[in-house]
Write an enzyme that holds these catalytic residues in place. Structure first.
Site, PDB file in Angstrom:
ATOM      1  N   HIS A 131       3.958   6.988 -32.935  1.00  0.00           N
ATOM      2  CA  HIS A 131       4.127   7.502 -31.563  1.00  0.00           C
ATOM      3  C   HIS A 131       4.898   6.508 -30.685  1.00  0.00           C
ATOM      4  CE1 HIS A 131       3.452   9.607 -27.915  1.00  0.00           C
ATOM      5  NE2 HIS A 131       2.249   9.171 -27.611  1.00  0.00           N
ATOM      6  N   CYS A 174       4.427  10.219 -22.001  1.00  0.00           N
ATOM      7  CA  CYS A 174       4.650  10.501 -23.423  1.00  0.00           C
ATOM      8  C   CYS A 174       5.378  11.810 -23.637  1.00  0.00           C
ATOM      9  CB  CYS A 174       3.324  10.479 -24.173  1.00  0.00           C
ATOM     10  SG  CYS A 174       2.551   8.861 -24.060  1.00  0.00           S
TER      11      CYS A 174
END
Ligand code: CAA
Length: 443
Positions: A390, A129
């Site tokens: 996200h 991420c």
């Protein structure tokens, strides 16, 4: 500083044993962010997201990974008025294109966005991420090495499979052999574990943590690009599990420590920024005062599967310490921050790792309202990963652009009352195993 912040903040002593091993990254030149663009972040609960309950289901498809990445790149070029021919190099953040979309090799995919990019050196970078943050530092390193105009972009499409199957894809960011079995939802379970230990150690409640969630949704409700722009969240709903807000983990020890509302979204989206040296700005005919200066960055990695203390983001803490040392900034100098709130408790841990709050005092900072848009240190003004969304490879790039947009007064309904001067981003991969932090200054 407002009095409450003075009471809570302070420079922290890093506990990471790797402190002495760092090699400082000294910028050789001034580096600027010219601007960039984002696609809307979409997924379940977003009005434009096509799924079985959408009226266009069966007749219209959601944008693919290529369409998402291309849209961000094309809009970044258009919004900054930079001719694609001026871009000398590019870095693309993406975590799991092969798994979600059967697509790797995204450097070569990115240059399909504009004919004038054909033949230019574009590369995909991956750090879970934190892939977007790594794309940005790839661009900065290239500028320090002598390039003058470089693009950093990121994209992820995650809704091609169910949330449960996607959780298995995201679990590739953990130590697969040692950590995958913690739960089908590996990352939610890993951060439920952090919430459990944090609550037990500091006497923090679910309601304390819920303040992060409520702030995230309130900010996203003012943000037209946010995944959860039309979903409202009350403190009551965010504080306890219910039929609407299930505790969905199967792991019996961790189940009670995480609800759907604590989680970041499974989103599709892209972001792209253009960075330049002073020479690059001259070539582009852009004045530095129209830009944001990047003051410095730090990038730290720690071994997968080896977290010493679940109540501390020690890899991020180490990165923050390096950044503060290298830039001469202190936590109290930061006017706005974009932090990696992959789960609500993570934002509290981020406050502490970045020196905005003392250990165990993150919840107090959230409760005080200091991190709201009109607070003393606004954090995640557009809704963060929890409510802005996200799309993992895009997140680190989006964070930089959000700071830029706040500094330049471009945030519309979620604009801070006074445009900030100094900003900070913190983009995290895995269970705090890769971190990129960056400091920015309005010129
Ligand atoms: N009661 C009990 N259980 C229920 C329920 C209810 N009313 N409703 C749903 N559930 C359970 C079900 O078991 C369901 O799974 P199945 O359908 O497969 O049985 C599960 O909850 C999930 O339900 P949905 O599929 O309906 O969930 P959703 O689509 O609304 O998604 C979410 C919710 C699972 C929380 C999803 O948003 C999510 O996974 N978020 C986290 C994303 C994530 O982990 N991102 C990475 C963060 S980590 C990071 O950033 C670092 C890194 O490097 C990876």
């Amino acid at each position: 500083c407002a009095p409450h912040r003075k009471a809570i903040t302070g420079l922290l002593t890093p506990r990471n044993s790797a402190t002495q091993r760092r090699r400082p990254m000294k910028f050789r030149r001034k580096i600027y962010m010219v601007g960039g663009a984002l696609t809307p972040f979409i997924g379940k609960m977003h009005p434009d997201f096509i799924w079985k309950k959408h009226p266009d289901f069966g007749t219209r498809e959601n944008p693919t990974l290529e369409e998402t990445l291309s849209a961000a790149i094309q809009k970044a070029l258009a919004d900054t008025n930079v001719d694609a021919d001026a871009i000398e190099k590019g870095f693309i953040g993406n975590f799991a294109g092969e798994l979600f979309s059967n697509q790797g090799h995204l450097g070569a995919m990115a240059v399909r966005a504009d004919e004038k990019l054909n033949g230019k050196p574009f590369t995909r970078v991956e750090g879970a991420c934190a892939s977007g943050g790594l794309a940005a530092i790839g661009a900065i390193d290239a500028l320090n090495a002598g390039y003058d105009v470089v693009m950093a972009a990121g994209a992820e499409v995650q809704t091609t499979v169910s949330a449960r199957e996607g959780a298995g894809f995201l679990a590739r960011a953990s130590h697969w052999e040692e950590e995958r079995e913690i739960d089908d939802f590996t990352f939610p379970a890993m951060f439920a574990r952090r919430a459990k230990f944090y609550k037990e150690k500091f006497g923090v409640t679910d309601e304390d943590i819920a303040h992060v969630t409520v702030k995230a949704y309130a900010n996203a409700n003012k943000n037209p690009l946010a995944h959860m722009r039309e979903v409202t969240m009350t403190l009551e709903n965010a504080s306890a599990a219910s039929d609407r807000n299930p505790a969905f983990l199967r792991n019996p020890e961790l189940k009670e420590h995480l609800k759907v509302s604590d989680c970041s979204q499974v989103s599709n989206g892209g972001a792209a920024v253009i960075l330049a040296s002073e020479d690059g700005l001259k070539k582009l005919g852009i004045d530095p005062s129209d830009c944001v200066e990047i003051l410095g960055y730090a990038h730290t990695t720690s071994p997968l599967g080896r977290v010493n203390d679940y109540t501390v983001l020690d890899n991020t803490e180490l990165a923050a310490k390096q950044l503060y040392e290298e830039t001469g900034l202190r936590p109290s100098d930061i006017d706005v921050a974009e932090v990696h709130d992959c789960f609500a408790v993570t934002e509290l841990l981020m406050y502490e790792a970045l020196g905005f709050a003392e250990p165990g005092k993150g919840a107090e900072l959230a409760r005080s309202g200091a991190t709201a848009i009109d607070g003393d240190i606004p954090v995640n003004t557009g809704g963060g990963l929890i409510a802005y969304g996200h799309p993992v490879g895009a997140t680190g790039v989006k964070q930089l652009l959000e700071i830029y947009r706040q500094m330049k007064g471009q945030c519309g309904d979620y604009q801070m009352p006074n445009a900030p001067t100094v900003g900070l981003t913190a983009n995290m991969g895995g269970d705090d195993r890769t971190t990129v932090v960056m400091a920015l200054k309005n010129v």
